[in-house]
Design a protein around this motif. Structure first.
Motif, mmCIF file in Angstrom:
data_model
loop_
_atom_site.group_PDB
_atom_site.id
_atom_site.type_symbol
_atom_site.label_atom_id
_atom_site.label_comp_id
_atom_site.label_asym_id
_atom_site.label_seq_id
_atom_site.Cartn_x
_atom_site.Cartn_y
_atom_site.Cartn_z
ATOM 1 N N MET A 281 16.260 8.267 67.023
ATOM 2 C CA MET A 281 16.238 7.163 66.056
ATOM 3 C C MET A 281 17.548 6.382 66.103
ATOM 4 S SD MET A 281 13.426 6.692 64.207
ATOM 5 C CE MET A 281 13.954 6.033 62.615
ATOM 6 N N ILE A 282 18.671 7.093 66.276
ATOM 7 C CA ILE A 282 19.974 6.436 66.375
ATOM 8 C C ILE A 282 20.143 5.783 67.743
ATOM 9 C CG2 ILE A 282 22.464 6.776 66.396
ATOM 10 C CD1 ILE A 282 21.267 7.003 63.651
ATOM 11 N N GLY A 283 19.875 6.552 68.798
ATOM 12 C CA GLY A 283 20.115 6.076 70.161
ATOM 13 C C GLY A 283 19.290 4.860 70.533
ATOM 14 N N PHE A 284 18.041 4.809 70.096
ATOM 15 C CA PHE A 284 17.189 3.654 70.376
ATOM 16 C C PHE A 284 17.301 2.600 69.280
ATOM 17 C CE2 PHE A 284 15.202 6.927 72.981
ATOM 18 C CZ PHE A 284 14.892 6.233 74.142
ATOM 19 N N GLY A 285 17.519 3.050 68.038
ATOM 20 C CA GLY A 285 17.530 2.131 66.909
ATOM 21 C C GLY A 285 18.694 1.165 66.927
ATOM 22 N N ILE A 286 19.880 1.641 67.313
ATOM 23 C CA ILE A 286 21.061 0.773 67.295
ATOM 24 C C ILE A 286 20.929 -0.398 68.275
ATOM 25 C CG2 ILE A 286 23.515 0.681 67.869
ATOM 26 C CD1 ILE A 286 23.831 3.376 66.478
ATOM 27 N N PRO A 287 20.631 -0.170 69.557
ATOM 28 C CA PRO A 287 20.498 -1.333 70.449
ATOM 29 C C PRO A 287 19.335 -2.253 70.074
ATOM 30 C CG PRO A 287 19.906 0.706 71.585
ATOM 31 C CD PRO A 287 20.524 1.106 70.300
ATOM 32 N N LEU A 288 18.202 -1.689 69.632
ATOM 33 C CA LEU A 288 17.064 -2.519 69.248
ATOM 34 C C LEU A 288 17.380 -3.364 68.018
ATOM 35 C CD1 LEU A 288 13.984 -0.154 69.757
ATOM 36 C CD2 LEU A 288 14.528 -2.233 71.027
ATOM 37 N N SER A 289 18.227 -2.832 67.140
ATOM 38 C CA SER A 289 18.539 -3.555 65.907
ATOM 39 C C SER A 289 19.266 -4.873 66.187
ATOM 40 C CB SER A 289 19.389 -2.683 64.971
ATOM 41 O OG SER A 289 20.700 -2.507 65.461
ATOM 42 N N PHE A 290 19.997 -4.949 67.291
ATOM 43 C CA PHE A 290 20.701 -6.189 67.606
ATOM 44 C C PHE A 290 19.721 -7.311 67.939
ATOM 45 C CE2 PHE A 290 24.126 -3.118 68.336
ATOM 46 C CZ PHE A 290 25.112 -3.698 67.573
ATOM 47 N N ILE A 291 18.534 -6.931 68.372
ATOM 48 C CA ILE A 291 17.493 -7.933 68.641
ATOM 49 C C ILE A 291 16.824 -8.352 67.338
ATOM 50 C CG2 ILE A 291 15.314 -8.378 69.829
ATOM 51 C CD1 ILE A 291 16.172 -6.305 71.925
ATOM 52 N N THR A 292 16.426 -7.361 66.520
ATOM 53 C CA THR A 292 15.735 -7.683 65.270
ATOM 54 C C THR A 292 16.669 -8.346 64.262
ATOM 55 O OG1 THR A 292 16.141 -5.413 64.468
ATOM 56 C CG2 THR A 292 14.032 -5.845 65.557
ATOM 57 N N LEU A 293 17.970 -8.043 64.330
ATOM 58 C CA LEU A 293 18.914 -8.668 63.403
ATOM 59 C C LEU A 293 19.002 -10.180 63.615
ATOM 60 C CD1 LEU A 293 21.853 -6.094 63.253
ATOM 61 C CD2 LEU A 293 20.497 -6.906 61.309
ATOM 62 N N VAL A 294 18.830 -10.632 64.843
ATOM 63 C CA VAL A 294 18.839 -12.076 65.113
ATOM 64 C C VAL A 294 17.700 -12.742 64.336
ATOM 65 C CG1 VAL A 294 18.560 -13.854 66.878
ATOM 66 C CG2 VAL A 294 19.891 -11.789 67.379
ATOM 67 N N PHE A 295 16.517 -12.117 64.382
ATOM 68 C CA PHE A 295 15.369 -12.658 63.644
ATOM 69 C C PHE A 295 15.642 -12.694 62.145
ATOM 70 C CE2 PHE A 295 11.627 -11.438 61.103
ATOM 71 C CZ PHE A 295 10.850 -12.585 61.267
ATOM 72 N N TRP A 296 16.157 -11.583 61.604
ATOM 73 C CA TRP A 296 16.384 -11.521 60.163
ATOM 74 C C TRP A 296 17.535 -12.422 59.723
ATOM 75 C CZ3 TRP A 296 12.763 -10.274 57.157
ATOM 76 C CH2 TRP A 296 11.797 -9.332 57.533
ATOM 77 N N TYR A 297 18.453 -12.722 60.612
ATOM 78 C CA TYR A 297 19.521 -13.661 60.275
ATOM 79 C C TYR A 297 18.957 -15.049 60.042
ATOM 80 C CZ TYR A 297 23.707 -16.545 60.714
ATOM 81 O OH TYR A 297 24.697 -17.466 60.495
#
Length: 303
Positions: A281-297
């Motif tokens: 969850m940490i290892g995959f979640g952190i890099p993927l979050s940088f993609i989804t954070l762009v959308f939520w921004y």
């Protein structure tokens, strides 16, 4: 930016250390203990006495209380419906229910919203995420690891949980407007600052990219809740239902969209709640979050 780069460097270092045969297999447990028993209390004692609370700040504070409560209801329902083991259900509640509101959240929010945004992010993290983790988080980890809820045992775990003791002390210091001498504060800050590298090395030591892993379908579900549903819930409640429009709400949505929290994953793993899935969850979640954070921004900027 430094914190973000540090996260990836330490995660990679942990993965590489798996190749060192002389390294004890339980090294990650030692690192977890250092994070839980030293780093988390130091952070509480450093930050909480400095927070000035007011009623209009309840929106950022409530973010984690809401997301973790919904996580309990959501994964408990699915676990009962599909017959999951208690440890699997507990793992998903713990890892998907908490956002990385400090070590990812702080540098990202500061970069996007400046010092005022950072002050709001601290409110999401300390009286929000940190308190939920030290209370409800410990209860969930204990209940789902033992399988037999015991009120006295849970009460002892909470009362003698070092970060919770530090939190209570820090709250008393806040109420009486007391803070440590600057030298002690400096020491607390330095102890707390090693949390990210130690935690990410620990995660890297446990991370295995097994394409045939039985955990991948649960990983996808956990990250769907954490990266998509959690910020959507906060946006729906704060913006659509309560009709709130301010930078404070923008920060709240962005903090809800952060990757899974390192500390909650460590606590879950320490309680035996599917440690490998915790690290995934940490290892995959952190890099993927940088993609989804762009959308939520972009979504947050429409508020």
């Amino acid at each position: 930016m430094y914190n973000i780069i540090l996260i990836f460097v330490c995660l990679l270092l942990g993965v590489l250390l798996q190749k060192v045969k002389r390294l004890p297999v339980n090294t990650y447990k030692l690192l977890n203990d250092i994070v839980i028993y030293f780093c988390l209390p130091a952070l509480a004692l450093y930050y909480i006495p400095k927070i000035q609370l007011d009623t209009h700040l309840l929106y950022p504070i409530a973010v984690t209380w809401i997301s973790f409560t919904v996580s309990i209801l959501f994964f408990s329902f699915l676990g009962n419906k599909y017959g999951w083991s208690r440890k699997l259900t507990g793992c998903l509640i713990m890892t998907a229910g908490f956002s990385n509101t400090s070590f990812l959240g702080f540098p990202i929010i500061q970069a996007l919203y400046g010092e005022e945004g950072l002050k709001m992010a601290i409110l999401v993290d300390q009286p929000g995420t940190f308190v939920v983790l030290s209370t409800l988080g410990v209860i969930v980890a204990t209940v789902y690891s033992t399988g037999s809820p015991n009120g006295l045992q849970i009460a002892k775990k909470i009362l003698f949980f070092p970060p919770f003791i530090a939190f209570l002390l820090a709250c008393c210091m806040n109420v009486f407007h007391f803070d440590f001498h600057e030298y002690i504060q400096f020491s607390l800050q330095k102890v707390g600052s090693v949390m990210t590298p130690l935690a990410m090395i620990s995660v890297g030591l446990q991370l295995h990219f097994d394409r045939k892993s039985k955990h991948f379908k649960f990983l996808r579900l956990g990250l769907l809740y954490k990266l998509i549903l959690t910020p959507a819930i906060i946006y729906l409640l704060y913006v659509v239902i309560l009709d709130q429009h301010s930078q404070m709400i923008q920060v709240s949505v962005m903090e809800a969209a952060m990757a899974p929290m390192i500390s909650s994953s460590i606590i879950a793993a320490a309680h035996g709640l599917k440690p490998r899935l915790c690290s995934m969850m940490i290892g995959f979640g952190i890099p993927l979050s940088f993609i989804t954070l762009v959308f939520w921004y972009f979504v947050a900027n429409t508020i």
